[in-house]
Design an enzyme around this catalytic site. Structure first.
Site, short mmCIF file in Angstrom:
data_model
loop_
_atom_site.label_atom_id
_atom_site.label_comp_id
_atom_site.label_asym_id
_atom_site.label_seq_id
_atom_site.Cartn_x
_atom_site.Cartn_y
_atom_site.Cartn_z
N PRO A 1 0.84 -1.21 0.00
CG PRO A 1 -0.70 -1.54 1.71
CD PRO A 1 0.60 -2.05 1.16
CD GLU A 2 3.68 3.41 -3.38
OE1 GLU A 2 4.07 4.45 -2.82
OE2 GLU A 2 4.43 2.70 -4.07
#
Ligand SMILES: [Zn+2]
Length: 288
Positions: A2-3
């Site tokens: 996840p960014e």
């Protein structure tokens, strides 16, 4: 993994459901994720009220009554889902750039709120983790002490970036990925921001710091594009209602090696090179 925009989207989703709620039950189904859970983790959280849902870099910081904060990191594959009272399920809050199966055998923590809403942490690869630490100790905690400024906060401005770039003989890509300078900015969004700003990832970082009008303009454009790219990612994600796919199609350079550059009037082709062991995608014609 996840960014930052995904974690920010999760934060906003959790805020909607958790803020002001009492945690009535915590079901912890295994002793560890990437690290062991804190001792008496479930018992320590039960009965506390959620006072604020923050984010620092890619960590969720859930402040609870009693002066503590629950720190949640999603690792590579961690996701949070919300099941509202009455059985209506909201979309998964974490499914974004990478899709993984949501088998319930990977549901490791289930939190019940006073509203009877359920929040489930699912993580097939278990690189995520949860910690409970004193709210006042966060800034000095080893996870947080060395982090740079938040890219979506007011501390990332032209003067700050120019000051940090002074004398830096590293490429611009590595400079922007350095978490001690900007916290939580990941590979995808650095590539996207540099393309949008028309700056080469191979340019020396110190060229942001010179006293010329050009150096100041360069940095001004870069700060604005970093923020615009991240904000757009958060808003695109919300529009997709949690289903992935919509956002990836919006990448201008990331994952597009060999394709024509999308900048109007540019006849270049997107290249992939390796910098600091990470893939960089850029157009050598319009990024200088
Ligand atoms: Zn181009």
């Amino acid at each position: 993994m996840p960014e930052l925009p995904e974690v920010e989207t999760v934060r906003r989703g959790l805020e909607h459901v958790m803020l002001g709620q009492r945690i009535t039950r915590v079901e912890q189904r295994r002793p560890d994720l990437r690290f062991p859970f804190p001792p008496d983790f479930a018992a320590q959280l039960e009965g506390r009220t959620v006072l604020a849902i923050g984010r620092r870099a890619k960590y969720l910081v859930i402040e609870v009554s009693g002066g503590d904060a629950l720190i949640v990191h999603l690792g590579m594959s961690g996701r949070l889902t919300v099941e509202r009272q009455g059985g209506t399920s909201t979309p998964c809050l974490g499914d974004y750039v990478h899709k993984t199966g949501a088998a319930t055998k990977h549901d490791h923590v289930v939190v019940t709120l006073g509203s009877n809403d359920l929040i489930t942490y699912n993580d097939p690869r278990r690189f995520g983790f949860m910690l409970l630490i004193a709210r006042d100790a966060i800034d000095h905690h080893p996870l947080f002490a060395k982090l740079g400024v938040e890219p979506l906060g007011p501390d990332l401005d032209v003067a700050y970036l120019r000051r940090r770039a002074k004398g830096k003989r590293v490429d611009l890509k590595s400079f922007l990925l350095d978490q001690r300078i900007i916290a939580g900015l990941g590979n995808i969004y650095v590539c996207e921001a540099l393309h949008r700003a028309g700056l080469s990832p191979r340019r020396q970082a110190h060229t942001l710091a010179g006293g010329t009008a050009k150096a100041i303009e360069r940095t001004t454009v870069l700060v604005a594009t970093i923020q615009a790219v991240l904000e757009q990612a958060v808003s695109d994600y919300r529009q997709t209602d949690g289903t992935s796919g919509g956002f990836q199609a919006a990448f201008m350079v990331y994952g597009r090696a060999g394709q024509a550059c999308v900048r109007a009037g540019c006849t270049g082709t997107i290249s992939r090179i390796i910098q600091s062991q990470r893939s960089t995608f850029y157009c050598s014609k319009c990024q200088v």
